[in-house]
Design a protein around this motif. Structure first.
Motif, short mmCIF file in Angstrom:
data_model
loop_
_atom_site.label_atom_id
_atom_site.label_comp_id
_atom_site.label_asym_id
_atom_site.label_seq_id
_atom_site.Cartn_x
_atom_site.Cartn_y
_atom_site.Cartn_z
N GLY A 150 34.90 52.10 37.22
CA GLY A 150 34.43 50.84 37.65
C GLY A 150 35.32 49.48 37.35
O GLY A 150 35.38 48.84 38.40
N LEU A 151 35.76 49.57 36.38
CA LEU A 151 36.88 48.46 36.17
C LEU A 151 38.03 48.43 37.03
O LEU A 151 38.16 47.43 37.53
N VAL A 152 38.50 49.74 37.16
CA VAL A 152 39.73 49.76 38.29
C VAL A 152 39.34 49.29 39.70
O VAL A 152 39.94 48.80 40.53
N LEU A 153 38.29 49.92 40.21
CA LEU A 153 37.59 49.43 41.48
C LEU A 153 37.67 48.18 41.61
O LEU A 153 37.82 47.62 42.71
N ALA A 154 37.22 47.58 40.63
CA ALA A 154 37.16 45.81 40.81
C ALA A 154 38.35 45.21 40.50
O ALA A 154 38.71 44.27 41.30
N LEU A 155 39.20 45.67 39.85
CA LEU A 155 40.94 45.13 39.69
C LEU A 155 41.64 45.26 41.02
O LEU A 155 42.43 44.62 41.27
N LYS A 156 41.37 46.32 41.48
CA LYS A 156 42.49 46.91 42.66
C LYS A 156 42.63 45.91 43.59
O LYS A 156 43.76 45.50 43.95
N PRO A 157 41.54 45.16 44.35
CA PRO A 157 41.79 44.32 45.18
C PRO A 157 42.25 42.80 44.78
O PRO A 157 43.19 42.28 45.47
N LEU A 158 42.12 42.75 43.51
CA LEU A 158 42.80 41.63 42.97
C LEU A 158 44.22 41.80 42.72
O LEU A 158 45.00 40.96 42.75
N GLN A 159 44.53 42.90 42.15
CA GLN A 159 46.00 43.47 41.70
C GLN A 159 46.80 43.34 43.33
O GLN A 159 47.75 42.62 43.50
N ASP A 160 46.23 43.96 44.38
CA ASP A 160 46.81 43.85 45.80
C ASP A 160 47.03 42.30 46.27
O ASP A 160 48.13 42.16 46.75
N LYS A 161 46.13 41.45 46.04
CA LYS A 161 46.47 40.15 46.43
C LYS A 161 46.93 39.07 45.92
O LYS A 161 47.74 38.27 46.40
N PHE A 162 46.62 39.18 44.46
CA PHE A 162 46.87 37.93 43.45
C PHE A 162 47.99 38.53 42.30
O PHE A 162 48.47 37.70 41.99
N GLY A 163 47.76 39.75 42.08
CA GLY A 163 48.60 40.49 40.99
C GLY A 163 47.75 40.09 39.80
O GLY A 163 47.15 39.03 39.85
N ILE A 164 47.78 40.98 38.89
CA ILE A 164 46.96 40.71 37.64
C ILE A 164 48.11 40.88 36.21
O ILE A 164 48.99 41.55 36.13
N GLU A 165 47.83 39.79 35.33
CA GLU A 165 48.71 39.86 34.32
C GLU A 165 48.02 40.46 33.08
O GLU A 165 48.76 41.30 32.51
N THR A 166 46.81 39.94 32.72
CA THR A 166 46.09 40.57 31.40
C THR A 166 44.70 40.65 31.91
O THR A 166 43.97 39.99 32.75
N LYS A 250 48.09 31.99 41.89
CA LYS A 250 46.67 31.32 42.02
C LYS A 250 45.51 31.76 43.13
O LYS A 250 46.07 32.33 44.25
N ALA A 251 44.13 31.86 42.70
CA ALA A 251 43.22 32.15 43.71
C ALA A 251 42.10 31.24 43.55
O ALA A 251 41.64 31.06 42.05
N SER A 252 41.27 31.16 44.70
CA SER A 252 40.17 30.56 44.33
C SER A 252 38.79 31.30 44.24
O SER A 252 39.11 32.61 44.54
N ILE A 253 37.81 30.94 43.77
CA ILE A 253 36.58 31.83 43.77
C ILE A 253 36.19 32.60 44.92
O ILE A 253 36.01 33.84 45.05
N ASP A 254 36.49 31.67 46.09
CA ASP A 254 36.11 32.01 47.46
C ASP A 254 36.95 33.17 47.76
O ASP A 254 36.69 34.04 48.40
N GLU A 255 38.43 33.01 47.37
CA GLU A 255 39.28 34.03 47.86
C GLU A 255 38.96 35.12 47.12
O GLU A 255 39.26 36.67 47.79
N ILE A 256 38.75 35.03 45.93
CA ILE A 256 38.44 36.47 45.20
C ILE A 256 37.34 37.17 45.72
O ILE A 256 37.37 38.38 45.97
N ARG A 307 28.72 37.21 38.52
CA ARG A 307 28.92 36.15 37.64
C ARG A 307 30.30 35.70 37.72
O ARG A 307 31.05 35.41 36.58
N LEU A 308 31.10 35.89 38.77
CA LEU A 308 32.64 35.23 38.91
C LEU A 308 32.65 33.76 38.42
O LEU A 308 31.96 32.83 39.30
N ARG A 309 33.23 33.38 37.59
CA ARG A 309 33.34 32.09 37.16
C ARG A 309 34.87 31.69 36.54
O ARG A 309 35.22 32.92 36.08
N GLU A 310 35.05 30.52 36.37
CA GLU A 310 36.47 30.28 35.92
C GLU A 310 36.22 30.71 34.44
O GLU A 310 35.19 30.44 33.69
N CYS A 311 37.44 30.76 33.72
CA CYS A 311 37.43 31.10 32.14
C CYS A 311 38.38 30.11 31.74
O CYS A 311 39.39 29.91 31.88
#
Ligand code: NAP
Length: 349
Positions: A150-166, A250-256, A307-311
Motif C-alpha cells: 500500500g505504501l509503495v503504491l502511494a509513493l510511486k507516483p510521487l517519486q516519479d514526478k517529484f522525487g522522494i527524500e524521506t 516542490k509540489a502543490s497539493i493539487d499537483e500531488i 487527508r493530504l495536507r502540509e506537514c
C-alpha cells in the motif's frame, strides 16, 4: 482469452492468505485451482475438513472436495502460489523452483535474493527480467510485505514526478495480517500492540528494492530514507498507515492529487483480470480513508488515500488504507502471475 485455463496449486492453502487464494481463484478467467497443499497436519484430508474457513463467502465447492497434498514438488500444476508459513517457505519454495515450477510467493524468505524480483506490477515490471538469471528450472517471484505494498503504491507516483527524500510511516495493521488464529482476543480487544516482529525492518528495506533500478543484471536500491513504526489494532482486514514525506522537488497539493488520480501502469493497460481500474483512489472527505469502508475498493486491489495536507516537519502528510490479504497478499500474487503470463515469462506450462 484462453480456451483452456492454466492449472495452479496453492501451498499453505489452509492459512489466512491461502484461503484468500482459494476465494479469488474460484472464478478466475485464466487460472484454475487444481491442487491444494499444506502441512502434514492437513495432508490427506479433504480441504473442507482441513480448513477452518473464515472468509465471508461460502467455501467454493471445487476446493472443498480437493484432497490436501503435501508441499512436495510432485504436483501436476506448474504454477504454484505460496501462502506458506515463513518458517518453512524458504526451503519448500526453492525445491519447487528447482524442479521447474513457477513459485509466486507471499513469504519473506526469498524477497532479498539478488535474482528474485520483489514485484508490484504497477511499479517494477522490468524487475521480472531477473528471473532469467535464476539458477532454477522454474522461477521464484515474490510480492512485498502487506504494509509495504500500500505504501509503495502511494509513493510511486510521487517519486516519479517529484522525487522522494524521506518517508516516515506509522501503521495500524489488521488482525488477519497475523495469520490464523493469530493474536489472542485477550491481547487485542481494548488494546493496541505496538510491536509486530520484523515488520518495521521490512517496511524500511523493501521499498528501496521495489523502487530500485534494474541495471540489466541486478537491482540498485533507491536512495530514500524510511522510518517505520508498526502497530497491531483490532481491525479484521485492511492496514491503515499515516505517512509523512519530504520531496526532492516542490509540489502543490493539487499537483500531488493529480499524479495520484492519473496514475495507471501496465496492469491497467493490459487490462489484467485482477488489476484495479485505478491503483490509487484519493478521497476528499476529511475523515477518509477507513479500513471498514474502503478496504474492498476496486476489487480490494487499490490503495485508498486521503487527508493530504502540509506537514510542519516534512513537506506533506496523508493517510492510506489497503486490503492486506488481497492487495497485500493473495490478490497481489495473482496479479503478479497474470503479468508474468501476459509478458511471456511463464514458459512450458
Ligand atoms: P497462516 O494463516 O499461519 O497459514 C500458514 C500456512 O502454512 C497454513 O496453510 C499451514 O498449513 C502451512 N504450513 C505451516 N507449517 C507448514 C509445514 N511445515 N509444511 C507445509 N505447510 C505448512 O499464515 P498467513 O497469514 O496465511 O501467512 C502465510 C505467509 O504469507 C507468511 O509467510 C506471511 O508472512 C505471508 N503474508 C501474510 C499476509 C497476511 O496479511 N496474512 C500478507 C502478506 C504476506 P496447516 O494449516 O496444515 O498448518
Amino acid at each position: 482469452m484462453e480456451k483452456q485455463k492454466l492449472k495452479v496449486a496453492v501451498l499453505g492453502a489452509t492459512g489466512s492468505v491461502g484461503q484468500k487464494f482459494i476465494e479469488l481463484l474460484q472464478n478466475h478467467p485464466w487460472f484454475e485451482l487444481h491442487e491444494v497443499a499444506a502441512s502434514e497436519r492437513s495432508a490427506g484430508k479433504l480441504y473442507k475438513d482441513a480448513v477452518n474457513w473464515v472468509q465471508s463467502t461460502p467455501l467454493p465447492a471445487k476446493a472443498s472436495a480437493l484432497t490436501v497434498k503435501e508441499c512436495r514438488p510432485v504436483l501436476e500444476s506448474r504454477i504454484v502460489f505460496s501462502g506458506l508459513d515463513a518458517s518453512v517457505a524458504g526451503e519448500i519454495e526453492q525445491e519447487f523452483a528447482e524442479k521447474g515450477y513457477y513459485v509466486i510467493s507471499n513469504s519473506r524468505n526469498h524477497r532479498f535474493d539478488k535474482d528474485v524480483p520483489l514485484l508490484i506490477p504497477e511499479i517494477n515490471p522490468d524487475h521480472l527480467e531477473l528471473i532469467k538469471s535464476q539458477k532454477y528450472g522454474g522461477a521464484i517471484v515474490t510480492n512485498p510485505n502487506c504494509s509495504t505494498i500500500g505504501l509503495v503504491l502511494a509513493l510511486k507516483p510521487l517519486q516519479d514526478k517529484f522525487g522522494i527524500e524521506t518517508v516516515n510511516v506509522v501503521t495500524m495493521q489488521a488482525l488477519s495480517g497475523a495469520g490464523y488464529p493469530g493474536v489472542s482476543s485477550l491481547d487485542i480487544i481494548d488494546n493496541v500492540i505496538p510491536f509486530i516482529g520484523s515488520e518495521e525492518e521490512k517496511m524500511e528495506s523493501e521499498p528501496l528494492k521495489i523502487l530500485g533500478k534494474y541495471t540489466g543484471s541486478e537491482i540498485e536500491n533507491i536512495d530514500i530514507k524510511i522510518s517505520a513504526q508498526c502497530n497491531r489494532v483490532a481491525v479484521i482486514d485492511g492496514h491503515t498507515e499515516t505517512v509523512q514525506v519530504k520531496l526532492k522537488n516542490k509540489a502543490s497539493i493539487d499537483e500531488i492529487k493529480a499524479v495520484w488520480r492519473e496514475f495507471i501502469a501496465l496492469p491497467q493497460q493490459y487490462e489484467l483480470p485482477s488489476a484495479p481500474a485505478n491503483p490509487v483512489h484519493y478521497f476528499e472527505e476529511k475523515n477518509y480513508p477507513q479500513p471498514k469502508l474502503h478496504r474492498n475498493i476496486d476489487k480490494a486491489m487499490a490503495v485508498s488515500v486521503g487527508r493530504l495536507r502540509e506537514c510542519p516537519v516534512f513537506d506533506y502528510k496523508f493517510v492510506i488504507t489497503s486490503h492486506n490479504t488481497i492487495r497485500g497478499a493473495a490478490g497481489g500474487a495473482i496479479l503478479n502471475a497474470e503479468l508474468m503470463y501476459k509478458m511471456g515469462y511463464l514458459k512450458n506450462i
